[in-house]
Design a protein around this motif. Sequence first.
Motif, PDB file in Angstrom:
ATOM      1  N   GLY A 255       0.834  -1.184   0.000  1.00 25.07           N
ATOM      2  CA  GLY A 255       0.000   0.000   0.000  1.00 25.07           C
ATOM      3  C   GLY A 255       0.874   1.241   0.000  1.00 25.07           C
ATOM      4  N   PRO A 256       0.291   2.400  -0.234  1.00 25.99           N
ATOM      5  CA  PRO A 256       1.097   3.630  -0.327  1.00 25.99           C
ATOM      6  C   PRO A 256       1.756   4.038   0.986  1.00 25.99           C
ATOM      7  CG  PRO A 256      -1.257   4.123  -0.364  1.00 25.99           C
ATOM      8  CD  PRO A 256      -1.141   2.640  -0.502  1.00 25.99           C
ATOM      9  N   ASN A 257       1.327   3.482   2.099  1.00 25.12           N
ATOM     10  CA  ASN A 257       1.891   3.872   3.380  1.00 25.12           C
ATOM     11  C   ASN A 257       2.984   2.917   3.856  1.00 25.12           C
ATOM     12  OD1 ASN A 257       1.707   5.822   5.592  1.00 25.12           O
ATOM     13  ND2 ASN A 257       1.077   4.084   6.837  1.00 25.12           N
ATOM     14  N   ILE A 258       3.282   1.886   3.075  1.00 24.91           N
ATOM     15  CA  ILE A 258       4.337   0.945   3.441  1.00 24.91           C
ATOM     16  C   ILE A 258       5.629   1.404   2.795  1.00 24.91           C
ATOM     17  CG2 ILE A 258       5.134  -1.445   3.323  1.00 24.91           C
ATOM     18  CD1 ILE A 258       2.222  -2.325   3.337  1.00 24.91           C
ATOM     19  N   LYS A 259       6.572   1.839   3.616  1.00 24.41           N
ATOM     20  CA  LYS A 259       7.806   2.436   3.115  1.00 24.41           C
ATOM     21  C   LYS A 259       9.025   1.639   3.582  1.00 24.41           C
ATOM     22  CE  LYS A 259       5.435   6.000   1.571  1.00 24.41           C
ATOM     23  NZ  LYS A 259       5.212   6.210   0.109  1.00 24.41           N
TER      24      LYS A 259
ATOM     25  N   VAL B  21      10.179   6.838  35.596  1.00 24.80           N
ATOM     26  CA  VAL B  21      10.131   5.814  34.552  1.00 24.80           C
ATOM     27  C   VAL B  21       9.539   6.447  33.302  1.00 24.80           C
ATOM     28  CG1 VAL B  21       9.188   3.578  33.849  1.00 24.80           C
ATOM     29  CG2 VAL B  21       9.825   3.952  36.234  1.00 24.80           C
ATOM     30  N   THR B  22      10.097   6.123  32.153  1.00 22.80           N
ATOM     31  CA  THR B  22       9.550   6.561  30.867  1.00 22.80           C
ATOM     32  C   THR B  22       9.104   5.321  30.109  1.00 22.80           C
ATOM     33  OG1 THR B  22      11.043   8.458  30.802  1.00 22.80           O
ATOM     34  CG2 THR B  22       9.983   7.820  28.741  1.00 22.80           C
ATOM     35  N   THR B  23       7.817   5.235  29.792  1.00 27.31           N
ATOM     36  CA  THR B  23       7.287   4.047  29.129  1.00 27.31           C
ATOM     37  C   THR B  23       7.475   4.141  27.623  1.00 27.31           C
ATOM     38  OG1 THR B  23       5.049   4.928  28.776  1.00 27.31           O
ATOM     39  CG2 THR B  23       5.516   3.921  30.928  1.00 27.31           C
ATOM     40  N   THR B  24       7.362   2.994  26.969  1.00 28.55           N
ATOM     41  CA  THR B  24       7.435   2.988  25.510  1.00 28.55           C
ATOM     42  C   THR B  24       6.253   3.746  24.910  1.00 28.55           C
ATOM     43  OG1 THR B  24       6.469   0.766  25.629  1.00 28.55           O
ATOM     44  CG2 THR B  24       8.814   0.916  25.199  1.00 28.55           C
ATOM     45  N   ASP B  25       5.143   3.820  25.627  1.00 27.55           N
ATOM     46  CA  ASP B  25       4.006   4.601  25.136  1.00 27.55           C
ATOM     47  C   ASP B  25       4.309   6.090  25.108  1.00 27.55           C
ATOM     48  OD1 ASP B  25       1.633   2.715  24.722  1.00 27.55           O
ATOM     49  OD2 ASP B  25       2.366   2.123  26.687  1.00 27.55           O
ATOM     50  N   GLU B  26       5.242   6.520  25.937  1.00 26.65           N
ATOM     51  CA  GLU B  26       5.662   7.915  25.900  1.00 26.65           C
ATOM     52  C   GLU B  26       6.731   8.139  24.838  1.00 26.65           C
ATOM     53  OE1 GLU B  26       5.215   9.517  30.390  1.00 26.65           O
ATOM     54  OE2 GLU B  26       6.417   7.700  30.165  1.00 26.65           O
ATOM     55  N   LEU B  27       7.598   7.156  24.625  1.00 28.16           N
ATOM     56  CA  LEU B  27       8.626   7.271  23.602  1.00 28.16           C
ATOM     57  C   LEU B  27       8.000   7.305  22.210  1.00 28.16           C
ATOM     58  CD1 LEU B  27      11.165   4.820  25.208  1.00 28.16           C
ATOM     59  CD2 LEU B  27      11.547   7.260  24.861  1.00 28.16           C
ATOM     60  N   ILE B  28       7.038   6.423  21.971  1.00 31.97           N
ATOM     61  CA  ILE B  28       6.262   6.481  20.729  1.00 31.97           C
ATOM     62  C   ILE B  28       4.840   6.051  21.081  1.00 31.97           C
ATOM     63  CG2 ILE B  28       6.968   4.166  20.002  1.00 31.97           C
ATOM     64  CD1 ILE B  28       6.202   7.171  17.704  1.00 31.97           C
ATOM     65  N   PRO B  29       3.859   6.934  20.957  1.00 31.51           N
ATOM     66  CA  PRO B  29       2.513   6.620  21.440  1.00 31.51           C
ATOM     67  C   PRO B  29       1.878   5.457  20.694  1.00 31.51           C
ATOM     68  CG  PRO B  29       2.774   8.971  21.029  1.00 31.51           C
ATOM     69  CD  PRO B  29       3.972   8.301  20.454  1.00 31.51           C
ATOM     70  N   SER B  30       0.973   4.772  21.381  1.00 28.41           N
ATOM     71  CA  SER B  30       0.138   3.766  20.730  1.00 28.41           C
ATOM     72  C   SER B  30      -1.116   4.472  20.231  1.00 28.41           C
ATOM     73  CB  SER B  30      -0.187   2.653  21.716  1.00 28.41           C
ATOM     74  OG  SER B  30      -0.772   3.182  22.895  1.00 28.41           O
ATOM     75  N   GLY B  31      -2.133   3.694  19.892  1.00 24.85           N
ATOM     76  CA  GLY B  31      -3.396   4.313  19.493  1.00 24.85           C
ATOM     77  C   GLY B  31      -3.327   4.976  18.143  1.00 24.85           C
ATOM     78  N   GLU B  32      -3.313   6.303  18.114  1.00 21.80           N
ATOM     79  CA  GLU B  32      -3.442   7.024  16.849  1.00 21.80           C
ATOM     80  C   GLU B  32      -2.252   6.834  15.920  1.00 21.80           C
ATOM     81  OE1 GLU B  32      -1.457  10.205  19.490  1.00 21.80           O
ATOM     82  OE2 GLU B  32      -2.679   8.429  19.719  1.00 21.80           O
ATOM     83  N   THR B  33      -1.131   6.324  16.437  1.00 23.12           N
ATOM     84  CA  THR B  33       0.042   6.120  15.573  1.00 23.12           C
ATOM     85  C   THR B  33      -0.013   4.793  14.822  1.00 23.12           C
ATOM     86  OG1 THR B  33       1.339   5.014  17.286  1.00 23.12           O
ATOM     87  CG2 THR B  33       1.449   7.423  17.213  1.00 23.12           C
ATOM     88  N   SER B  34      -0.965   3.943  15.150  1.00 25.61           N
ATOM     89  CA  SER B  34      -0.956   2.585  14.613  1.00 25.61           C
ATOM     90  C   SER B  34      -0.974   2.556  13.095  1.00 25.61           C
ATOM     91  CB  SER B  34      -2.135   1.785  15.172  1.00 25.61           C
ATOM     92  OG  SER B  34      -2.000   1.614  16.564  1.00 25.61           O
ATOM     93  N   SER B  35      -1.611   3.529  12.472  1.00 26.23           N
ATOM     94  CA  SER B  35      -1.698   3.547  11.017  1.00 26.23           C
ATOM     95  C   SER B  35      -0.358   3.774  10.349  1.00 26.23           C
ATOM     96  CB  SER B  35      -2.669   4.640  10.571  1.00 26.23           C
ATOM     97  OG  SER B  35      -3.964   4.377  11.033  1.00 26.23           O
ATOM     98  N   TYR B  36       0.634   4.250  11.105  1.00 24.64           N
ATOM     99  CA  TYR B  36       1.903   4.631  10.505  1.00 24.64           C
ATOM    100  C   TYR B  36       3.042   3.695  10.875  1.00 24.64           C
ATOM    101  CZ  TYR B  36      -0.690   8.856   9.494  1.00 24.64           C
ATOM    102  OH  TYR B  36      -1.638   9.731   9.025  1.00 24.64           O
ATOM    103  N   ARG B  37       2.707   2.543  11.483  1.00 25.55           N
ATOM    104  CA  ARG B  37       3.765   1.642  11.926  1.00 25.55           C
ATOM    105  C   ARG B  37       4.557   1.047  10.757  1.00 25.55           C
ATOM    106  NH1 ARG B  37       2.968   0.028  17.322  1.00 25.55           N
ATOM    107  NH2 ARG B  37       2.368   1.936  18.400  1.00 25.55           N
ATOM    108  N   SER B  38       4.018   1.126   9.541  1.00 24.69           N
ATOM    109  CA  SER B  38       4.724   0.593   8.378  1.00 24.69           C
ATOM    110  C   SER B  38       5.427   1.683   7.585  1.00 24.69           C
ATOM    111  CB  SER B  38       3.726  -0.136   7.460  1.00 24.69           C
ATOM    112  OG  SER B  38       3.017  -1.112   8.181  1.00 24.69           O
ATOM    113  N   ASN B  39       5.433   2.882   8.135  1.00 22.56           N
ATOM    114  CA  ASN B  39       6.015   4.047   7.466  1.00 22.56           C
ATOM    115  C   ASN B  39       7.014   4.684   8.431  1.00 22.56           C
ATOM    116  OD1 ASN B  39       6.598   6.582   6.394  1.00 22.56           O
ATOM    117  ND2 ASN B  39       4.515   6.961   5.698  1.00 22.56           N
ATOM    118  N   PRO B  40       8.286   4.300   8.364  1.00 21.44           N
ATOM    119  CA  PRO B  40       9.248   4.739   9.387  1.00 21.44           C
ATOM    120  C   PRO B  40       9.316   6.247   9.586  1.00 21.44           C
ATOM    121  CG  PRO B  40      10.209   3.009   8.029  1.00 21.44           C
ATOM    122  CD  PRO B  40       8.910   3.381   7.386  1.00 21.44           C
ATOM    123  N   LEU B  41       9.394   7.006   8.511  1.00 21.28           N
ATOM    124  CA  LEU B  41       9.501   8.458   8.653  1.00 21.28           C
ATOM    125  C   LEU B  41       8.180   9.081   9.077  1.00 21.28           C
ATOM    126  CD1 LEU B  41      11.809   9.275   5.602  1.00 21.28           C
ATOM    127  CD2 LEU B  41      12.408   9.368   8.014  1.00 21.28           C
TER     128      LEU B  41
END
Length: 749
Positions: free
Chosen positions: A524-528, A552-572
């Motif tokens: 798809g166009p979002n897979i980079k 403590v800093t969680t991974t959810d703070e380093l990179i959020p879950s939820g709304e970012t899920s659509s971009y997990r295949s697009n590194p930049l």
Amino acid sequence: MVKLYDEGIFLLNGKDIVPASAAKQNPALDPDQAKKGTIAYSILKAHNTTDDMEHLKERFDAMTSHDITYVGIIQTARASGLETFPLPYVLTNCHNSLCAVGGTINEDDHVFGLSAAKKYGGIFVPPHMAVIHQYMREMMAGCGKMILGSDSHTRYGALGTMAIGEGGGELVKQLLKDTYDIDYPGVIAIYLTGRPMPGVGPHDIALAIEKEVFANGYVKNKVMEFVGPGVASMSTDFRNSVDVMTTETTCLSSIWRTDEETRRYLALHGRENDYRQLDPADVAYYDGCVEVDLSTIKPMIALPFHPSNVYEIEELNENAEDIFHEIDEHAKELTGNPNIHFSLSEKIKDGKIHVQQGIIAGCSGGNYSNVMAAAHIMKNAQVGNDVFNVSVYPSSQPVFMDLMNKGAIYELMKSGAAVKTAFCGPCFGAGDTPANNEFSIRHTTRNFPNREGSKPGNDQLAAVALMDARSIAATAVNHGVLTPATAFADDYEVPEDDFDPSVYQSRIYDGFDAPKPETELVYGPNIKDWPAMEPLADNILLRVDAKIMDAVTTTDELIPSGETSSYRSNPLGLAEFTLSRRDPKYVGRAKATRALEESRTNGTLPALETVYEQIKAITPDVDPKTIEIGSMIYAVKPGDGSAREQAASCQRVLGGLANICTEYATKRYRSNVINWGMIPFQMKEEPKFEIGDYIYVPNIRQALHGDMKQIKAYVLGKEMELNLYIAEMTEHEKEIVEAGCLINYNRNK
């Protein structure tokens, strides 16, 4: 009662605990020999590819990923020379299964996943069929096996499987027939006695253990081995729900003794041949022991903002005002806004705690026995038509079918509960996100701030607490008044589960050992693809682009879950969200630092004249053109929570070169940092540097192969030296960092 031993113990004949201090007079009790008697030792030895049991090189029997991790893993492996999946690799679709965020982007990932399963010989589980860990329990786990997953809750210990959740880089290594390299871990006995009282469920037991072992790091990066007569008091399904929560203790993995109940479960799922009895030897040595009398555990609740913030529900009801006041004050510190509208204290009315939402879902809550018990309590009750609501997500379609056949779904729906398909969304903020200032009780895995969808940085904050499905059902019967399940306890026993695999036979694509290399991957166009990354230079210049002083800093703070899920295949594209909920200006700073490095590599020395003059005073012979420039994040204790590699890879694609911390919260986050070519620095002193400062580290490649306990670094312009160090790394890990990332390392091979 949960008791921690402050020393190692010998377990004799599986039942008698002898503290190490009491065994000194008996020369027959040798810790070095007796540690070979643990279940963990036998499994790790069987999967070790060398004879060295102190420095393990493990190969796994199977792997699993879900649809916000498998695209990046396969793309990384392809860039590294992947030809076929050499072991069963299960691609599940339970995180982005709603395909509701970002239009068709999520479904594009699923189409890619199916095409990859066909091309490389994988197993593809379509959306809504099962959450990742339930499918692995039902179809893949077995006694004596090891399974690796790119999700932190990869835990199948109750089925005799040592399962480990790691970042994608470790899965890539297995796909390329490399090994999982780790020092032999400590093993902690979780010695169970008694049996749970009526109304007490697996989440209650898991939370009681979590309360005692998280803050003190008692089991951190160790294996939790469940032994003792209390194991037999629980069904396998019940054990599974306890087991999956071991992740929240920060342990490495878990394993349980097995018995005829384990055989029954595996036989039910068509895999009796995967059963074998696992018990510690007559003499086994453990590095510590957590003794749990199951009969003393009461219904528990983990209040915001961590699974270890645990109270008995009775205790909370008796002291709600004081306890809630402390949490309200903590929320102000968390957001930095003293005027934020968040008040658990408001939930106390007429001396009772009122809840607005109940969720039973995922790999911990959606299991057959949990939903059956909840349905029994809610039978003939009504949730009511006010704000309080309940949603139930059975963990797989076969579980859903079994619950329907036994009438549980009918009872739940009749009561007013919403019953939905298998989905992990409530666990990471993509489903049933609570309203601002809402109080939600959940039989799910985590309740970090941000995790469930709230955004403290935007003054959007909900109160999510973890509870067992039974007490959630009891609260539902009381229309949202917080109630322990013991108030409704009777002699009900959950009937044995049944398993109908027909839906899997109809929908699962199983291509293992039958790859179709001619298959074209569907993009798809979002897979980079991953952007190019440089190898490590001899000398590096780090700009401090974030400084986080939270405990403590969680991974959810380093990179959020939820709304970012659509971009997990697009590194930049995904990198734009890095630290967005914790430090929204970080991405801009990191890009500015990356621009300096791009200028250098293009042959134009950045306008850092003063900085270079200060470097020249330290190392006169170093040419500034050879000094690699990168961004750096300081956090006290980063990486608690998810295994997602993007917590590190997003920093890297923005030009990240290092992390500095006091300690890493989990082994898996540190591994992600290494696999993405960043240096895992640590320091003992308080950080006196600030955002925008430059830290010069000369001779870093030499340091990697020298005394990593003392690495000199310099805060430029402040006449300040730092004493950095790097904890032990394997030669393999050092080569990955020197290459610039795992992709480069494999290409170089």
